[in-house]
Structures are given as structure tokens and as C-alpha cells.
Design an enzyme around this catalytic site. Sequence first.
Site, PDB file in Angstrom:
ATOM      1  N   ASP A 271      -7.006   7.412  -6.761  1.00  0.00           N
ATOM      2  CA  ASP A 271      -6.207   6.187  -6.744  1.00  0.00           C
ATOM      3  C   ASP A 271      -5.630   5.936  -8.140  1.00  0.00           C
ATOM      4  OD1 ASP A 271      -5.660   3.608  -4.988  1.00  0.00           O
ATOM      5  OD2 ASP A 271      -6.133   2.938  -7.037  1.00  0.00           O
ATOM      6  N   ASN A 279       4.643  -1.366 -10.655  1.00  0.00           N
ATOM      7  CA  ASN A 279       5.739  -1.849  -9.813  1.00  0.00           C
ATOM      8  C   ASN A 279       6.280  -3.182 -10.311  1.00  0.00           C
ATOM      9  OD1 ASN A 279       5.990   0.240  -7.971  1.00  0.00           O
ATOM     10  ND2 ASN A 279       4.368  -0.541  -6.636  1.00  0.00           N
ATOM     11  N   HIS A 284      10.140  -1.081  -8.514  1.00  0.00           N
ATOM     12  CA  HIS A 284       9.701  -0.147  -7.466  1.00  0.00           C
ATOM     13  C   HIS A 284      10.320   1.245  -7.597  1.00  0.00           C
ATOM     14  CE1 HIS A 284       7.212  -2.793  -4.997  1.00  0.00           C
ATOM     15  NE2 HIS A 284       8.077  -3.763  -5.307  1.00  0.00           N
ATOM     16  N   ASP A 288       8.080   4.517  -7.519  1.00  0.00           N
ATOM     17  CA  ASP A 288       8.255   5.672  -6.639  1.00  0.00           C
ATOM     18  C   ASP A 288       8.295   6.969  -7.436  1.00  0.00           C
ATOM     19  OD1 ASP A 288       8.315   3.980  -4.480  1.00  0.00           O
ATOM     20  OD2 ASP A 288      10.510   3.991  -4.277  1.00  0.00           O
ATOM     21  N   GLU A 314      -0.697   4.099  -3.404  1.00  0.00           N
ATOM     22  CA  GLU A 314      -0.975   4.926  -4.570  1.00  0.00           C
ATOM     23  C   GLU A 314      -2.238   5.755  -4.384  1.00  0.00           C
ATOM     24  OE1 GLU A 314      -2.891   0.885  -5.373  1.00  0.00           O
ATOM     25  OE2 GLU A 314      -1.173   1.710  -4.301  1.00  0.00           O
TER      26      GLU A 314
END
Length: 407
Positions: A271, A279, A284, A288, A314
Site C-alpha cells: 500500500d 492526490n 489526481h 494516477d 493505491e
Amino acid sequence: MQTFRRLLGSLLRVQHPDPDVRRRGRVLIALCSSVSGLAVALTPIVAQLSDARSGLWSLGLTALAYLGAVPLARRGHVGIAGAFVVCSFGAILAGIVHATNSQLAPVYSSIVVLAGGLVVRVRAVPLVLAATLALILLLPSIAGDGTRPSSYHDVEVAGVLLSVVAAFAAFVTSRIVSTLLREAEHERQRAADLAGRLSEANGRLEARVAERTEELEEALRRSRLLAGQLEGLTRRDVLTGLGNRRALDAALRAIDSRREPPAAISLAVCDIDDFKHVNDRYGHPAGDEVLRRVAATLDAGRRAGDLVVRLGGEEFVLLLPGAGQRQAAEACERLRAAVAALDLDAVSPGLRVTMSVGVATGGPGPAHPRLGALLGTADTHLYEAKRAGKDRVVLGQLEAGQPTVPA
């Protein structure tokens, strides 16, 4: 007339593959049948002659000889049947001459007319008749003392009449036979043309069937290809290009179905730390891109045979078949360090990310219970890593499907 044609057609049926042999066989059958019938018809006339006994014997032998040739001709033995007829007729005439019964020769001349009329073309029948009449008229001079002029004149007149009747019978019979042969040839040609057209139509149909079959096979091949591609898409994460949860489940089922499952198996839940902050602060699109960079790093750094999937958000999962606790720890530590060392300045200057990893390792035992518990145990160790300060790997051992306390 139709009934007569049907009967005559049945009589003229010859069993032979060669059409020319069949044609000559039909003519010979017609000749033999006609001569035999004529011999029977002449019986009352011959019975009135002076030497009736010899004449009747000759007519009877003639009828039997010609009728005996019919079965041979019907079976396709035309040469044998023709030779049999000629020899028997020659023997009969030889007997007549030997007995100096030349008075009967005009009677037999009608048989010559009928035979010649059937063998030659229709337009040549008058020539055969003329030759036979000339022979009748010259017979007294040829036979000499073998004839008696006082009685020969009457026989000569009867012979002429019989020859004319025989010529007419030969003409009619030959015309009917020729018509039947032409009709049979026409029907054969029609059947051959129909068979040719049918064969051509079958060829076109087979070509179309083959073409449609090929098109169908191509469509099925494309369908299977598209189905495989669709199946691949359903197991692929769109953003990162890694496998998704479907791919992980399929890999676990494949391991479960092995006859000899691996003695050890490890599963790591990875994670990205504080990804929400990425973010929120960088946007965002930057988030990404970070996910894509981390996914590429995990996929490039995994061991051969290992599987990396993105569960969602994630969170990633690393499946390590055959890896014990030590091998899993080394592999996950190497990946954690690679993620921490990622240069993300191109995404945003100064951006860095870390990753926490929870690992569960199963030892020997039934495969399915062990795999069912691995993901939950690894997730528990992941939260242990988060609580311990993040950016670290926490290991745990799973024996015979039973989770253990974190190490």
C-alpha cells in the site's frame, strides 16, 4: 403402340457397359426374334410342299437356332451369338443343298431379305430385295437338275411374294428398332447432360459450402480471439496495465488445482503511504502517474513466476509461489526500497512516495485453506506496518491454513 414399344424395349435390353455392343446386341436380338417368328409363320406354307417333312425340320431348326442366340445377345455376348446364328443358318442351307431340295431355296430367300434388311440401313432394304429376287429368278439355271420346272414356277411365285413380305417386315422392324435406338440414345444423352449439370451444381454447392465453412471457421477463430482478448481485458487494470482481482483469483485457483502444490507460498499486500495526500496536494492526474510508476517498478522488480496485481486504489498484491518467509522478505524489501527510491520530479518537483508491505507465508499443508487465509493475514500485517511507522515490511507465518501473530 406404346405397349408394343415397352415390350420391344424390354426384349432389346442388353447387359453390357459398351454402348456400341448394346446397339449391335439389340439389332441381333431383333433379327433373331423376327426370323424365328417368320419361321413359325412359314410352317403352313412349307407343309404343302412335296418335301414337307424336310422343310418343317429346317424351319424348326432355324427357329430354335435363332431363339437360342437371343439369351447370348441379351447377356452382351454379341460376337458369340452372331457366330452361332451364321453357323446354324449355314448348316441348314447346307443340308438343303445336300438333299437337292433347291425348291425350298426361294422360301429361305425371304429369311435372307429379312436378315439383310435388319442388318443394313433402312434405305438399303430395296437393294437386298432386288438381289434376292434376282437369285430366285436365276435359281433354275444355277441348280440345273436339282429343280423341277413344272413345280418350281409355283414355288418361285411364292418365294417372290414371301420376299416382298419379308422386305416389308424388315423395313418396318428396322424403322421401329432405329426409332427405339435413337430414343434410347437421346434419353442416354439427356441423362448424361443432366448428370453433368448435377455434377456441376454439386461442385458449385460443395465450393460454396467449403467457402462458407472457411468463413465460419474464420469467424469462430476471430470470436475465440476476441473472447480471449475480452477475457484478458476483464483481468487487466486499465490504469496501470497490471492484472486485477480477477487475475489474482485465477492465479490462486490455478495453484489450488495443481496435483503437487508448492510446499510454501507467500502473498504480500503493498500500500502506498499517504496516497490521499498526494492526490489532494498534487492532483489526481499526478496521483494516477504515481500509481503507474509504482506499478511499473513492482512489475519490473518481481521475481520470475511472481504475479503483481492492483486490487484497487493505491493497494497492490504480490503473489510469490514457492517462496518461503526469507525469500518473500528479501523480495518485498527490495521492492519497497525501489519504490522509495523512485524519482518523481517529472511528476512534481520534490515528490517522493513510500510503501508499506504486509506479508503472509504458508507452509506445507492443504492448499485451499492456506490460500484462503493468506490475503486476510497479509492485510493484517500491512496495518501492523502502518501502525509501526510505515515504509516497512512486516512478515507473518501461516501454518496449515491457520494465521499467526505478526513477527
